[in-house]
Design an enzyme around this catalytic site. Structure first.
Site, mmCIF file in Angstrom:
data_model
loop_
_atom_site.group_PDB
_atom_site.id
_atom_site.type_symbol
_atom_site.label_atom_id
_atom_site.label_comp_id
_atom_site.label_asym_id
_atom_site.label_seq_id
_atom_site.Cartn_x
_atom_site.Cartn_y
_atom_site.Cartn_z
ATOM 1 N N TYR A 128 1.829 2.333 15.460
ATOM 2 C CA TYR A 128 2.564 2.486 14.191
ATOM 3 C C TYR A 128 3.985 3.038 14.326
ATOM 4 C CZ TYR A 128 2.364 7.532 13.221
ATOM 5 O OH TYR A 128 2.567 8.875 13.225
ATOM 6 N N ARG A 163 -8.265 3.600 13.227
ATOM 7 C CA ARG A 163 -7.339 4.711 13.482
ATOM 8 C C ARG A 163 -6.772 4.702 14.893
ATOM 9 N NH1 ARG A 163 -5.929 5.925 8.451
ATOM 10 N NH2 ARG A 163 -7.727 6.509 7.183
ATOM 11 N N GLU A 210 -9.153 3.872 -2.476
ATOM 12 C CA GLU A 210 -7.885 3.731 -3.198
ATOM 13 C C GLU A 210 -8.097 3.050 -4.559
ATOM 14 O OE1 GLU A 210 -4.652 2.140 -0.973
ATOM 15 O OE2 GLU A 210 -5.312 3.011 0.925
ATOM 16 N N GLU A 237 -10.424 3.919 3.456
ATOM 17 C CA GLU A 237 -9.491 4.630 2.595
ATOM 18 C C GLU A 237 -9.843 4.259 1.159
ATOM 19 O OE1 GLU A 237 -5.367 4.071 3.896
ATOM 20 O OE2 GLU A 237 -5.698 5.626 5.406
ATOM 21 N N GLN A 271 -4.144 1.926 14.954
ATOM 22 C CA GLN A 271 -3.020 2.392 14.136
ATOM 23 C C GLN A 271 -2.176 3.445 14.849
ATOM 24 O OE1 GLN A 271 -4.347 4.085 10.406
ATOM 25 N NE2 GLN A 271 -2.288 4.635 9.733
ATOM 26 N N ASP A 297 0.849 -1.184 0.000
ATOM 27 C CA ASP A 297 0.000 0.000 0.000
ATOM 28 C C ASP A 297 0.889 1.241 0.000
ATOM 29 O OD1 ASP A 297 -2.405 1.332 0.010
ATOM 30 O OD2 ASP A 297 -2.588 1.341 2.193
ATOM 31 N N TYR A 336 1.158 5.694 -0.489
ATOM 32 C CA TYR A 336 0.737 6.854 0.303
ATOM 33 C C TYR A 336 0.956 8.050 -0.599
ATOM 34 C CZ TYR A 336 0.845 9.425 4.871
ATOM 35 O OH TYR A 336 0.610 10.218 5.965
ATOM 36 N N ASP A 340 -9.098 0.292 1.838
ATOM 37 C CA ASP A 340 -8.128 -0.101 2.867
ATOM 38 C C ASP A 340 -8.703 0.299 4.240
ATOM 39 O OD1 ASP A 340 -5.768 -0.723 4.218
ATOM 40 O OD2 ASP A 340 -4.929 1.262 3.868
ATOM 41 N N HIS A 376 -3.683 13.933 0.907
ATOM 42 C CA HIS A 376 -3.946 13.004 2.016
ATOM 43 C C HIS A 376 -2.782 13.005 3.009
ATOM 44 C CE1 HIS A 376 -5.047 9.374 4.205
ATOM 45 N NE2 HIS A 376 -3.886 8.833 3.888
ATOM 46 N N GLU A 396 -10.018 12.467 7.457
ATOM 47 C CA GLU A 396 -9.838 13.774 6.831
ATOM 48 C C GLU A 396 -11.171 14.517 6.695
ATOM 49 O OE1 GLU A 396 -7.002 13.575 3.261
ATOM 50 O OE2 GLU A 396 -7.545 11.507 3.687
ATOM 51 N N LYS A 451 -4.651 -2.143 10.106
ATOM 52 C CA LYS A 451 -5.006 -2.314 8.695
ATOM 53 C C LYS A 451 -5.253 -3.777 8.320
ATOM 54 C CE LYS A 451 -3.579 1.934 7.214
ATOM 55 N NZ LYS A 451 -4.350 2.831 6.345
ATOM 56 N N THR A 469 -8.967 -5.826 3.740
ATOM 57 C CA THR A 469 -8.798 -4.898 2.628
ATOM 58 C C THR A 469 -9.722 -5.390 1.521
ATOM 59 O OG1 THR A 469 -6.466 -4.619 3.214
ATOM 60 C CG2 THR A 469 -7.145 -3.869 1.026
ATOM 61 N N THR A 515 -4.718 6.332 0.036
ATOM 62 C CA THR A 515 -5.965 7.097 0.005
ATOM 63 C C THR A 515 -5.899 8.184 -1.056
ATOM 64 O OG1 THR A 515 -6.145 6.784 2.365
ATOM 65 C CG2 THR A 515 -7.550 8.478 1.400
ATOM 66 N N ARG A 538 0.687 14.965 13.510
ATOM 67 C CA ARG A 538 1.924 15.602 13.974
ATOM 68 C C ARG A 538 1.772 17.119 13.923
ATOM 69 N NH1 ARG A 538 3.239 11.326 10.706
ATOM 70 N NH2 ARG A 538 3.356 12.661 8.876
#
Lengths: 402, 402
Positions: free
Chosen positions: B235, B228, B192, B190, B231, B117, B119, B224, B124, B351, B244, B248, B337, B133
């Site tokens: 992560y 959250r 995709e 997600e 994760q 997968d 990114y 996907d 996104h 989002e 995840k 899927t 995503t 962050r």
């Protein structure tokens, strides 16, 4: 006692009986299930036929059909192999099914479904935290609450002996303004133990700690080759990718979990209370007392002690499936680098040389920070067996080619 | 023009011909290769036999043999299917091989080898950086130098329509002192696009940008599913794992790359010069103008524009293999995503609701931050085809069960 002439101290006596897949000159191109005994390989399917036993699980070109058959059949087959190799009455039929180990070619013993790599050595994770994130806590806040892991590339799991091509990739040292593309300058090893899943599980269902031995067929050795410069540049925020995916080598022999009863030890004391699904206190301990050795160009550079791992294989499996993820026959999950508390027990060059700052000296007078082209790495292990015997895991080797 | 009664504006006209795998009541249990045309499914193997053509690639229970056959055969088969469905002379033989779409059951169209997968949406990645962050640069320093990706769990890739069991796992909100174990409270989607590899590549060999179409068989839609809270806790430092790996979902139809010639567009301008192996300036552009839609319980909640993706599928494939990692038939790599610059084009609830702070209102008057049990998500897409037609991708759906 087997009727074969196997030295009493051989780690490949009747107590071990690891499974592999081989080809030999008498039937070139036909992959067969083999069982190692001493310095010989038993053609397991041929032996079953010779003694008039059902051979269907042993007639495949991989271990997958046997692995999928489930624990009661694993035990039946192991008991039958033991009988064939110990009962003199079977000797006339079985002996012609033995081939010298030196005359067979060994292959990847099973078809890998998903490959997961954990990070279960507290000493390794602490060392890497100190190296990669100096000034902050070496262990991330989650480390003692869950066995951290990630999915690796199943399609590049290769059998011991496969040459490892030095990978290219993006490298950017902290002092460089931009990344450049080229061969890795920091090619490393990770000495690990792999668990091989036999019995699948259903999607949406977790596998509890107590069901570990129903699902795990056996154990192999594993070298998770790592390009540290590629890894360091790519791994934030989604984890290792090309720094690992170019090759992962496994030993050609899978040691049945049933051969490891005498190797079981209590895991280290945990200083954080595990959540219920990971709480192995009061249950069967799944620490395993494997004594590993890592040699570089014939010189021993490390003796990683697997018994020091913080998280056990049973906890890893329980965690891996806690979200309902299903297991398939052939799933492989590895322990992560095995490093003990002493410097000479670290399972990766990045730790042994402290990020390349302190080269290690080999007995031939040369020094290494990371691997050079032509270098050969050999990882071996043994574990306690019954009656003072040792269980041998064979070896996982690889030579670096440019 | 096909001799079938397919409406002129159907996205499943003769210009599309996506491949899938189905079972039907006339031969229950037998998985067959099907090709969608209008609201019918052509039993491709039966059609080949009926017209006296070689059918071996179409007689399997998955698309893998066809996918493995390579691009020249993909083109031959597509040309043959087009001829059978357009030439009136073939109609008597071929028409009996058509089944109503409503009467077939669709299955996972191919056996997934490795699943990766990416990114690749700048919007996104920027949004998630701002959410996860805050106070630091939203994009990590590597983001515009390489397509960030990670391996996911191939064994839990399921076909559209498979119920998604709300996963359990460790969750720890920043305000909580310790993690707890239980069902995820922040279940997300997600939206995709997935690329399906047909032609394998050799270990140690990179696949250059220009060889993209030699290796990629086709394109599907992908959801996907993401927990959250699981994760966010797990992560660091090795990436997403149990957040995840529970499921899927992919669409049941794989649209051949050859059907997307009219959908190809130039990717967005890049503000960082790509390294040579990723530099697609001057080569064939592999941006793809897929117009996606995401619906929750029948209400459209997003329209992600795939043409806005920073990294193309060709760049992802070149990166994935740059270290010599081999490809296998059935490898699946997804875009990550798809989110456009406008709020209503974001492809994930995290989002759309800005980390749950701003619930979205559905047309039925209810509101959502993350998914509730019973919710159904449907992702669809179309792309430009020849002569003003549209290419349809079918849909990928899933309903949440407790």
């Amino acid at each position: 006692m087997t009727w074969l002439a196997v030295p009493q101290d051989s780690p490949y006596g009747i107590q071990t009986l690891p499974y592999g897949v081989f080809t030999a000159a008498d039937q070139p191109g036909r992959r067969r299930v083999g069982v190692r005994i001493g310095d010989a390989v038993l053609d397991a399917g041929a032996a079953a036929r010779a003694v008039g036993s059902a051979a269907v699980l042993l007639e495949a070109g991989s271990l997958n059909p046997l692995m999928a058959a489930g624990r009661s059949l694993w035990r039946e087959v192991r008991a039958a192999l033991t009988e064939w190799l110990t009962d003199e009455a079977h000797r006339p039929a079985v002996e012609p099914c033995l081939l010298p180990l030196a005359e067979v070619e060994l292959h990847l013993p099973f078809e890998v479904a998903d490959y997961v790599d954990f990070y279960a050595s507290e000493h390794h994770a602490t060392n890497l935290g100190r190296i990669f994130r100096p000034g902050s806590e070496p262990l991330t806040p989650n480390w003692k609450h869950l066995p951290i892991g990630y999915h690796g590339r199943a399609g590049t799991v290769v059998v011991s002996g496969t040459p490892v091509v030095r990978p290219h990739g993006q490298r950017k040292a902290p002092t460089e303004p931009l990344p450049s593309f080229g061969p890795t300058r920091r090619l490393d090893i990770e000495a690990e133990v792999g668990f091989v899943v036999g019995t699948p599980s259903a999607l949406g269902t977790a596998v509890p700690l107590a069901d570990f031995r129903e699902h795990v067929f056996g154990v192999c050795l594993l070298n998770d080759w790592s390009a540290r410069d590629i890894q360091a540049w790519e791994y934030v925020p989604l984890g290792p990718f090309l720094g690992k995916s170019f090759a992962t080598s496994v030993s050609p022999w899978v040691v049945p979990l049933d051969a490891l009863e005498h190797a079981r030890v209590a895991p280290p004391a945990r200083d954080v209370e595990p959540l219920g699904y990971l709480d192995d206190r009061g249950g069967e301990p799944w620490g395993l007392d494997l004594a590993m050795e890592v040699a570089l160009n014939g010189h021993r550079i490390s003796r990683p002690p697997f018994a020091t791992m913080y998280w056990t294989g049973a906890q890893q499996l329980a965690h891996l499936t806690a979200n309902g993820a299903s297991l398939r026959t052939g799933d492989l999950f590895a322990s992560g680098t095995v490093s003990g508390p002493e410097p000479e027990t670290r399972g990766a060059l990045i730790e042994l040389t402290w990020n390349g700052e302190h080269p290690i000296k080999l007995a031939d007078g040369t020094a290494r920070t990371f691997l050079e082209d032509g270098d050969e790495v050999v990882i071996t292990a043994t574990a306690p067996g019954p009656d003072g015997t040792r269980i041998g895991f064979g070896e996982v080797t690889g030579r670096i080619v440019p």
